[in-house]
Design a protein around this motif. Sequence first.
Motif, PDB file in Angstrom:
ATOM      1  N   PHE A   1       0.819  -1.209   0.000  1.00 54.37           N
ATOM      2  CA  PHE A   1       0.000   0.000   0.000  1.00 54.37           C
ATOM      3  C   PHE A   1       0.856   1.265   0.000  1.00 54.37           C
ATOM      4  O   PHE A   1       1.889   1.327   0.655  1.00 54.37           O
ATOM      5  N   GLU A   2       0.392   2.262  -0.743  1.00 57.36           N
ATOM      6  CA  GLU A   2       1.066   3.557  -0.791  1.00 57.36           C
ATOM      7  C   GLU A   2       0.895   4.271   0.553  1.00 57.36           C
ATOM      8  O   GLU A   2       1.831   4.764   1.147  1.00 57.36           O
TER       9      GLU A   2
ATOM     10  N   THR B   1      -0.344   0.037  -4.209  1.00 55.23           N
ATOM     11  CA  THR B   1       0.680   0.479  -5.152  1.00 55.23           C
ATOM     12  C   THR B   1       0.288  -0.015  -6.547  1.00 55.23           C
ATOM     13  O   THR B   1      -0.514  -0.941  -6.696  1.00 55.23           O
ATOM     14  N   GLY B   2       0.901   0.595  -7.577  1.00 57.16           N
ATOM     15  CA  GLY B   2       0.602   0.210  -8.964  1.00 57.16           C
ATOM     16  C   GLY B   2       0.903  -1.263  -9.198  1.00 57.16           C
ATOM     17  O   GLY B   2       0.097  -1.995  -9.792  1.00 57.16           O
TER      18      GLY B   2
ATOM     19  N   LYS C   1      -8.698  -1.932   7.883  1.00 57.67           N
ATOM     20  CA  LYS C   1      -9.215  -1.174   6.733  1.00 57.67           C
ATOM     21  C   LYS C   1      -8.557  -1.641   5.427  1.00 57.67           C
ATOM     22  O   LYS C   1      -9.209  -1.729   4.393  1.00 57.67           O
ATOM     23  N   ARG C   2      -7.249  -1.895   5.497  1.00 56.60           N
ATOM     24  CA  ARG C   2      -6.540  -2.369   4.296  1.00 56.60           C
ATOM     25  C   ARG C   2      -7.085  -3.727   3.853  1.00 56.60           C
ATOM     26  O   ARG C   2      -7.338  -3.949   2.660  1.00 56.60           O
ATOM     27  N   ALA C   3      -7.243  -4.626   4.811  1.00 57.74           N
ATOM     28  CA  ALA C   3      -7.774  -5.957   4.470  1.00 57.74           C
ATOM     29  C   ALA C   3      -9.185  -5.824   3.889  1.00 57.74           C
ATOM     30  O   ALA C   3      -9.533  -6.475   2.902  1.00 57.74           O
ATOM     31  N   GLU C   4      -9.966  -4.945   4.507  1.00 56.64           N
ATOM     32  CA  GLU C   4     -11.348  -4.737   4.057  1.00 56.64           C
ATOM     33  C   GLU C   4     -11.383  -4.157   2.643  1.00 56.64           C
ATOM     34  O   GLU C   4     -12.236  -4.520   1.826  1.00 56.64           O
TER      35      GLU C   4
END
Lengths: 155, 199
Positions: free
Chosen positions: B99-100, B106-107, B149-152
Motif C-alpha cells: 500500500f502507498e 501500489t501500482g 481497513k486495508r484488508a477490508e
Amino acid sequence: MSGNSKLRAGAVAMIFAALAGPSIAADIGYVKVVKGAVTVERGGKSIPAAVGTAVQAGDVIRTIANASVGLTMVDDTLLSAGPNSVLTLDRLDYDPSMRNGRLDATLGAGTLAVVSGRIAKQSPEAMTLRTPLAILGVRGTEFAVSAHDPVLANP
Amino acid sequence: MIRCLRTLDVSITLFAAAVAGCATQSGTVVLLPERDGRAAAVHVKQGERSLVLDSPYAAAEVTSTGPRAAKVGADEVKAMFGAALDAQPMRATAFTLYFEEEDALTGDSQRIVEDVLAAIARYPVPDVVLVGHTDLVGTDTFNDELARKRAESVRQRLVARGIAPGRIVAYGRGKREPAVPTGDGVPEPRNRRVEIIVR
C-alpha cells in the motif's frame, strides 16, 4: 401422534437444527475433495459430505471402501483420508489475527495423509494426532499415518 | 480384526482389542519429503515409549509393544497411502499486496490483484483469507484499525470482481508482525501490506 404429524415434527426439528447449526459452533475447515461415499457425523446425525461442506469441532468423518476425502482446515492444515477411515476432528482453535491455536484429531481407523499448517508451525505441542495405539506430536511437516494396516513387510 | 476396525471410539477400540484378543491391531507412521524444505519431525508416543521421525521416509511401526523404527520406500507409501494422498486438497497459494498510504494499493500490487483472481479461479471451492498489516508509525489502536481497513479494501475489490463475500475473511494484525523489523515510529513501505491466502 399420527404418522403425518410425526413427519411434520421431524421436519420442523430439522429446520431448527439447520437454522441453529451455524451459530452453535464455528466452522474449522471445509471439505475440498470427495470421492465415493463420505459422511460427516455431527451430534448423532450423519450427513453426506460434499465439496464445500463445512466441518466443525467434534465432527466424525467417515469413508467407505473405495472412498476418500480431503479437508482444508482454517489454519491451512490439509487432512486427507483414504478408504474405510474414521477421522474425528476433536478440536481446532485458531486465531488468525494472532496466528496461534491448537489442533487435535483422532484417526480411529484407516489411513490419513497430513500437511501441517500454521498451528503446528507455532509450537511443538500445538498439534496432536491420536491413533488407537499412539499419539503423534507434529512439528510442522508432511506425513502419513495408518491405524490398522498390517505391519511393514521389512521392519 | 474387523471388529477392531469397525469400532468407533478409541477407548472402546482398545477395550475391544483386549477382549477379542485382537493382536493384529497396528499402524504405520511415515514422514514424507517436504515440498518446501521446512524442518520436519513427527514425535510418535506410546505411553512411556517414543520415537522421533525426522528424515524423509523414516517410519514407525506401531503395535501394542511400542513404536519400532522402520524405513519405507516411495512405492510402499503409494501402496499404503495412495488413496489418502490422492485426496489431498490443493495447497494454499500466498500473495502480498503493498500500500502507498492508508488503503491505496501500489501500482504493482494493483496488477497482482489479477494474479490473485486467477488463483482463486483455480480452486474448486476457494477460501480467501486477508490479513492486513501496517508499518510501525502510530499507536497500536490506530494501526489495528488501519490494518483492518486495508484488508477490508482488498475484500471489497475481490467482491467487486465477482468473488462471493461469504468465501472471504478479512483480519487486521496492526503493527505486530512487520515483514521488515524496524524501530517504533519508522515508516517502511514493505510493512504496509495485506497478506492473502487462497486455498
